[in-house]
Scaffold this motif. Structure first.
Motif, PDB file in Angstrom:
ATOM      1  N   ARG A 125      12.784  -1.709  -7.889  1.00  6.31           N
ATOM      2  CA  ARG A 125      11.348  -1.836  -7.652  1.00  6.31           C
ATOM      3  C   ARG A 125      10.719  -0.592  -7.042  1.00  6.31           C
ATOM      4  O   ARG A 125       9.597  -0.635  -6.549  1.00  6.31           O
ATOM      5  N   GLN A 128       7.139   0.634  -8.282  1.00  2.00           N
ATOM      6  CA  GLN A 128       5.932  -0.036  -7.807  1.00  2.00           C
ATOM      7  C   GLN A 128       5.763   0.043  -6.296  1.00  2.00           C
ATOM      8  O   GLN A 128       4.663   0.269  -5.794  1.00  2.00           O
ATOM      9  N   HIS A 129       6.862  -0.121  -5.554  1.00  3.99           N
ATOM     10  CA  HIS A 129       6.752  -0.248  -4.105  1.00  3.99           C
ATOM     11  C   HIS A 129       7.205   0.986  -3.335  1.00  3.99           C
ATOM     12  O   HIS A 129       7.073   1.030  -2.110  1.00  3.99           O
ATOM     13  N   GLY A 130       7.741   1.987  -4.026  1.00  3.90           N
ATOM     14  CA  GLY A 130       8.157   3.197  -3.343  1.00  3.90           C
ATOM     15  C   GLY A 130       9.498   3.047  -2.637  1.00  3.90           C
ATOM     16  O   GLY A 130      10.168   2.024  -2.729  1.00  3.90           O
ATOM     17  N   ASN A 135       8.331   1.479   3.237  1.00  3.45           N
ATOM     18  CA  ASN A 135       8.327   0.037   3.465  1.00  3.45           C
ATOM     19  C   ASN A 135       8.905  -0.376   4.814  1.00  3.45           C
ATOM     20  O   ASN A 135       8.554  -1.439   5.338  1.00  3.45           O
ATOM     21  N   PRO A 186       5.576  -7.447   0.118  1.00  2.00           N
ATOM     22  CA  PRO A 186       4.362  -7.821  -0.616  1.00  2.00           C
ATOM     23  C   PRO A 186       4.396  -9.270  -1.087  1.00  2.00           C
ATOM     24  O   PRO A 186       5.483  -9.861  -1.219  1.00  2.00           O
ATOM     25  N   ARG A 213       2.457   3.303 -17.628  1.00  2.00           N
ATOM     26  CA  ARG A 213       1.818   3.541 -16.326  1.00  2.00           C
ATOM     27  C   ARG A 213       0.310   3.681 -16.471  1.00  2.00           C
ATOM     28  O   ARG A 213      -0.454   3.268 -15.607  1.00  2.00           O
ATOM     29  N   GLY A 217      -0.816   0.383 -14.759  1.00  2.00           N
ATOM     30  CA  GLY A 217      -1.113   0.817 -13.403  1.00  2.00           C
ATOM     31  C   GLY A 217      -0.161   0.238 -12.372  1.00  2.00           C
ATOM     32  O   GLY A 217       1.061   0.277 -12.528  1.00  2.00           O
ATOM     33  N   GLU A 218      -0.721  -0.369 -11.323  1.00  2.00           N
ATOM     34  CA  GLU A 218       0.073  -0.843 -10.198  1.00  2.00           C
ATOM     35  C   GLU A 218       0.915  -2.076 -10.512  1.00  2.00           C
ATOM     36  O   GLU A 218       1.847  -2.393  -9.767  1.00  2.00           O
ATOM     37  N   ILE A 219       0.613  -2.791 -11.588  1.00  2.00           N
ATOM     38  CA  ILE A 219       1.371  -4.015 -11.867  1.00  2.00           C
ATOM     39  C   ILE A 219       2.695  -3.719 -12.586  1.00  2.00           C
ATOM     40  O   ILE A 219       3.516  -4.618 -12.767  1.00  2.00           O
ATOM     41  N   SER A 221       6.180  -2.906 -12.409  1.00  2.00           N
ATOM     42  CA  SER A 221       7.107  -2.946 -11.274  1.00  2.00           C
ATOM     43  C   SER A 221       8.411  -2.208 -11.521  1.00  2.00           C
ATOM     44  O   SER A 221       9.053  -1.749 -10.577  1.00  2.00           O
TER      45      SER A 221
END
Length: 294
Positions: A125, A128-130, A135, A186, A213, A217-219, A221
């Motif tokens: 992941r 998406q989440h870095g 985190n 999240p 991408r 976009g952000e969705i 994952s």
């Protein structure tokens, strides 16, 4: 204790300690420091490079007994837990609360969050989440002389003083042993869709990633690449693959079940919301594999 995940690297440690509290970790390191005894921190021991395997006769300090989830705030999505928590247990707990872990690994059934943080594990992941640098909000760590550093912050926006936790993320136990972690999680999405596509070459995979991408976009994952060698290896081994939780693979009982990936045709047939059947055929149109999420 003396072997890594695939048993390729073997050590010769003679003593394994399993502390249950931070104070016990502190006392162990204080004693070993005074006696000049070498120490190897060990989490789930799932690494493939031998970092958690004793080389000579080091004292192995395993965090497996420190596996409590301390707190979870549903408003902020911040989880605080001990370093010995198995990643899959954390994922299951968060799933029941309507959240997801920003980290997911193939070894999640054995690896521990303390080891994940100490190695700065990336996982599926990351797109998406870095990374865990973004985190992990705080940690508690014990230095080699037994000093306990309490950096277990639970504020997402905190610009007070030095952010020392980043020195420990990825340090692999060389600066100290991570004993507790606070991490931002999240909310879980209402549905997840998986698409498995065939590309003619690596350049096409890169173009597909760029387009995905741009469109999603952000969705978006995760984005994974699988080449011919990996597909052929799967066909020769008794491996059950899982792209996402609850995905079941049906494998044919034939020796050469995967032809050249460039010849594959992938058909996606919607069944009902949040459930899709993936029907795969070879160049002649004959189906040979079924993939059903849900």
């Amino acid at each position: 204790m003396d072997n890594n995940y695939d048993s390729i690297i073997t050590g010769s440690g003679k003593l394994l300690l399993q502390p249950r509290t931070t104070d016990q970790v502190s006392e162990i390191l204080k004693y070993c420091n005074f006696r000049c005894l070498a120490v190897v921190p060990q989490g789930g021991n799932t690494g493939l490079v031998g970092g958690s395997v004793p080389v000579f006769d080091e004292v192995v300090v395993s965090l497996s007994a420190m596996s409590k989830i301390i707190s979870f705030d549903k408003v902020s999505g911040i989880l605080v837990c001990e370093a010995g928590c198995i990643l899959e247990n954390i994922i299951s707990f968060l799933d029941s609360e309507g959240f997801i872990m920003p980290l997911d690994l193939g070894a999640k059934g054995s690896c521990q969050i303390g080891g994940n943080v100490s190695t700065n594990a990336g996982g599926l992941r990351l797109l998406q989440h870095g990374s865990l640098h973004g985190n992990v909000l705080g940690i508690e760590a014990v230095l080699a002389d037994g000093t306990v550093l309490d950096m277990l912050k639970t504020l997402r926006k905190d610009n007070t003083g030095y952010d020392l936790k980043h020195l420990f993320i990825g340090s692999e136990g060389s600066l100290g042993i991570v004993t507790k972690v606070s991490i931002l999680t999240p909310p879980k999405l209402s549905s997840v869709n998986v698409v498995f596509l065939a590309c003619k070459d690596y350049s096409s995979c890169q173009k597909l990633l760029q387009e995905a991408r741009r469109k999603f976009g952000e969705i978006l994952s995760a984005f994974e690449f699988l080449d011919n060698n990996a597909m052929n290896l799967e066909s020769r081994c008794d491996i059950v693959w899982a792209l996402v939780p609850n995905v079941k693979w049906g494998r044919p009982h034939t020796e050469n079940c995967f032809p050249d990936v460039r010849l594959l045709i992938w058909k996606v047939t919607p069944m009902r919301p949040n459930r899709t059947t993936y029907k795969h055929t070879d160049a002649s149109g004959k189906p040979y594999l079924g993939l059903v999420p849900g």
